[in-house]
Write an enzyme that holds these catalytic residues in place. Structure first.
Site, PDB file in Angstrom:
ATOM      1  N   PRO A  74       0.847  -1.196   0.000  1.00 30.57           N
ATOM      2  CA  PRO A  74       0.000   0.000   0.000  1.00 30.57           C
ATOM      3  C   PRO A  74       0.879   1.242   0.000  1.00 30.57           C
ATOM      4  O   PRO A  74       1.776   1.373   0.839  1.00 30.57           O
ATOM      5  CB  PRO A  74      -0.791  -0.127   1.313  1.00 30.57           C
ATOM      6  CG  PRO A  74       0.050  -0.982   2.191  1.00 30.57           C
ATOM      7  CD  PRO A  74       0.827  -1.902   1.294  1.00 30.57           C
ATOM      8  N   MET A  75       0.647   2.153  -0.949  1.00 31.93           N
ATOM      9  CA  MET A  75       1.453   3.377  -1.049  1.00 31.93           C
ATOM     10  C   MET A  75       0.534   4.566  -1.252  1.00 31.93           C
ATOM     11  O   MET A  75      -0.279   4.581  -2.186  1.00 31.93           O
ATOM     12  CB  MET A  75       2.441   3.264  -2.215  1.00 31.93           C
ATOM     13  CG  MET A  75       3.521   2.213  -2.018  1.00 31.93           C
ATOM     14  SD  MET A  75       4.615   2.041  -3.449  1.00 31.93           S
ATOM     15  CE  MET A  75       3.564   1.063  -4.555  1.00 31.93           C
TER      16      MET A  75
ATOM     17  N   ASN B  71       9.338  -7.020   3.450  1.00 34.36           N
ATOM     18  CA  ASN B  71       9.192  -5.818   2.632  1.00 34.36           C
ATOM     19  C   ASN B  71      10.428  -4.944   2.816  1.00 34.36           C
ATOM     20  O   ASN B  71      10.963  -4.845   3.917  1.00 34.36           O
ATOM     21  CB  ASN B  71       7.923  -5.067   3.066  1.00 34.36           C
ATOM     22  CG  ASN B  71       7.748  -3.717   2.383  1.00 34.36           C
ATOM     23  OD1 ASN B  71       7.502  -2.727   3.051  1.00 34.36           O
ATOM     24  ND2 ASN B  71       7.858  -3.673   1.072  1.00 34.36           N
TER      25      ASN B  71
ATOM     26  N   ASP C  28      13.366  -2.996  -0.173  1.00 32.28           N
ATOM     27  CA  ASP C  28      14.502  -3.145  -1.097  1.00 32.28           C
ATOM     28  C   ASP C  28      14.387  -4.300  -2.081  1.00 32.28           C
ATOM     29  O   ASP C  28      15.383  -4.674  -2.715  1.00 32.28           O
ATOM     30  CB  ASP C  28      15.829  -3.286  -0.328  1.00 32.28           C
ATOM     31  CG  ASP C  28      16.191  -2.046   0.478  1.00 32.28           C
ATOM     32  OD1 ASP C  28      15.537  -1.008   0.279  1.00 32.28           O
ATOM     33  OD2 ASP C  28      17.126  -2.126   1.291  1.00 32.28           O
TER      34      ASP C  28
ATOM     35  N   GLY D  27       6.997  -2.431  -3.158  1.00 27.18           N
ATOM     36  CA  GLY D  27       6.411  -1.101  -3.211  1.00 27.18           C
ATOM     37  C   GLY D  27       7.014  -0.259  -4.308  1.00 27.18           C
ATOM     38  O   GLY D  27       6.617  -0.322  -5.473  1.00 27.18           O
ATOM     39  N   ARG D  28       8.032   0.518  -3.961  1.00 25.47           N
ATOM     40  CA  ARG D  28       8.575   1.512  -4.898  1.00 25.47           C
ATOM     41  C   ARG D  28       9.075   0.912  -6.205  1.00 25.47           C
ATOM     42  O   ARG D  28       8.989   1.556  -7.256  1.00 25.47           O
ATOM     43  CB  ARG D  28       9.700   2.294  -4.207  1.00 25.47           C
ATOM     44  CG  ARG D  28       9.205   3.265  -3.146  1.00 25.47           C
ATOM     45  CD  ARG D  28      10.330   3.894  -2.355  1.00 25.47           C
ATOM     46  NE  ARG D  28      10.989   2.940  -1.468  1.00 25.47           N
ATOM     47  CZ  ARG D  28      12.084   3.203  -0.782  1.00 25.47           C
ATOM     48  NH1 ARG D  28      12.670   4.391  -0.897  1.00 25.47           N
ATOM     49  NH2 ARG D  28      12.618   2.296   0.024  1.00 25.47           N
TER      50      ARG D  28
ATOM     51  N   CYS E 268       3.584   3.273   8.983  1.00 24.01           N
ATOM     52  CA  CYS E 268       3.822   4.529   8.265  1.00 24.01           C
ATOM     53  C   CYS E 268       4.657   5.480   9.126  1.00 24.01           C
ATOM     54  O   CYS E 268       4.299   5.775  10.263  1.00 24.01           O
ATOM     55  CB  CYS E 268       2.502   5.202   7.902  1.00 24.01           C
ATOM     56  SG  CYS E 268       2.754   6.764   7.018  1.00 24.01           S
TER      57      CYS E 268
END
Length: 334
Positions: free
Chosen positions: A18-19, A204, A206, A228-229, A102
């Site tokens: 989730p981002m 999660n 890298d 994610g990223r 977060c």
């Protein structure tokens, strides 16, 4: 097979993290098409849900093509968390996730997100409030701890499992690190190998290549990884990891045609979900990632971010493809 309550996922599932301002339905749909096994919404404020804030309610939108999909909430008040769980359940997601990770100041200042890592009793109470008010499987995403001197995620894992969560995703950084430095998966591996832990543990942080996903699976024994990223503008990372795990070979990178096709789908979904004006505006942040590395990318991106209609953007995509096919894309005068 990995089981989260009634939700069945394949062996070593790949989860889309989730981002905020990224993980909306159009983006999730593209990632799902290219191999994400489980996707999550952007995090949603419990305060916003309860006061019927339009932006928060809009984030509850989910669509059949995304499933399985989890809705993620954050907050620091037990009653608000419980009531939000009931609201979320009415929208029919496959699971409900709590954000205890977060690190941003506006969330932490409300006693939510990673702030709860400083008070594990409060974390347990908040989790219990959610679990007791929904029939959905409840999962949690968190971090190693507040800072280097308070890495308490091993205790977190045991206590949250005891109050009924069905899976735990752990980002391998502390809150103090934010997104800097290298993620440390050592404690993630220790939790997975703790005989007391029976729920799936997802790592999660890298994961940006097929090699790293396989290396971390082998080294730490996690049930799956959350990405994610690395997926922003590159949803192909999911299929590339799957192919590498199955064959030990690398897939060819996506062609320009594939990149533009994915970008088109993302844009079309954005316009359909948000309307043309807002859909185009919010899509502008993605072009540089989708088109990273192409010759004269800055010039093409400038055209895309200044276009104000879907038809105009489509025309730019066609011109880009024509320049590529003709070979003109490689010439300095394009």
């Amino acid at each position: 097979m990995v089981q989260i309550g009634p939700v069945q996922l394949p062996d070593f599932p790949l989860l889309l993290a989730p981002m905020e301002d990224v993980s909306d339905p159009p983006f999730r749909a593209v990632c799902k098409e290219y191999g994400a096994d489980l996707v999550y919404t952007e995090f949603i404020s419990t305060e916003g849900l309860i006061r019927d804030a339009i932006k928060s309610r809009k984030k509850l939108d989910i669509f059949p093509a995304e499933r399985p999909v989890g809705i993620q909430i954050f907050g620091g008040d037990e009653e608000a968390m419980g009531l939000s769980a009931e609201i979320v359940e009415t929208t029919g997601p496959d699971l409900l996730d709590i954000n205890f990770g977060c690190p941003v100041k506006k969330v932490v200042c409300k006693g939510a997100g990673a702030a709860v890592l400083k008070d594990l009793d409060a974390m347990v109470r908040l989790t219990k409030a959610v679990v007791s008010r929904t029939s959905l499987p409840v999962t949690v995403k968190t971090r190693l701890g507040w800072d280097e001197d308070s890495k308490n995620v091993e205790e977190v894992a045991e206590r949250l499992q005891d109050v009924g969560i069905k899976a735990l995703a752990i980002h391998g950084r502390t809150r103090a690190q934010l997104y800097k430095g290298e993620a440390d998966w050592t404690l993630i591996g220790k939790i997975k190998n703790n005989p007391r832990i029976k729920i799936p543990i997802f790592g999660n942080g890298d994961i940006d290549s097929p090699e790293k996903a396989v290396e971390y699976q082998n080294r730490y024994g996690v049930d799956g990884v959350m990405i994610g990223r690395a997926a922003i503008g590159y949803p192909w990372i999911f299929r590339e990891i799957k192919h590498y795990r199955e064959t030990g070979q690398h897939l060819a990178p996506p062609t320009l045609e594939e990149r533009i096709a994915a970008c088109r789908k993302h844009l079309e979904g954005s316009v359909a979900w948000k309307g043309e004006k807002l859909g185009i505006l919010e899509m502008r942040r993605h072009y540089a990632n989708y088109l990273r590395g192409i010759p004269h990318m800055k010039d093409w991106r400038m055209q895309l971010v200044t276009a104000d209609s879907a038809a105009g953007i489509s025309g730019i995509f066609e011109a880009l493809l024509d320049a590529h096919v003709s070979g003109a894309l490689l010439r300095a005068d394009v």
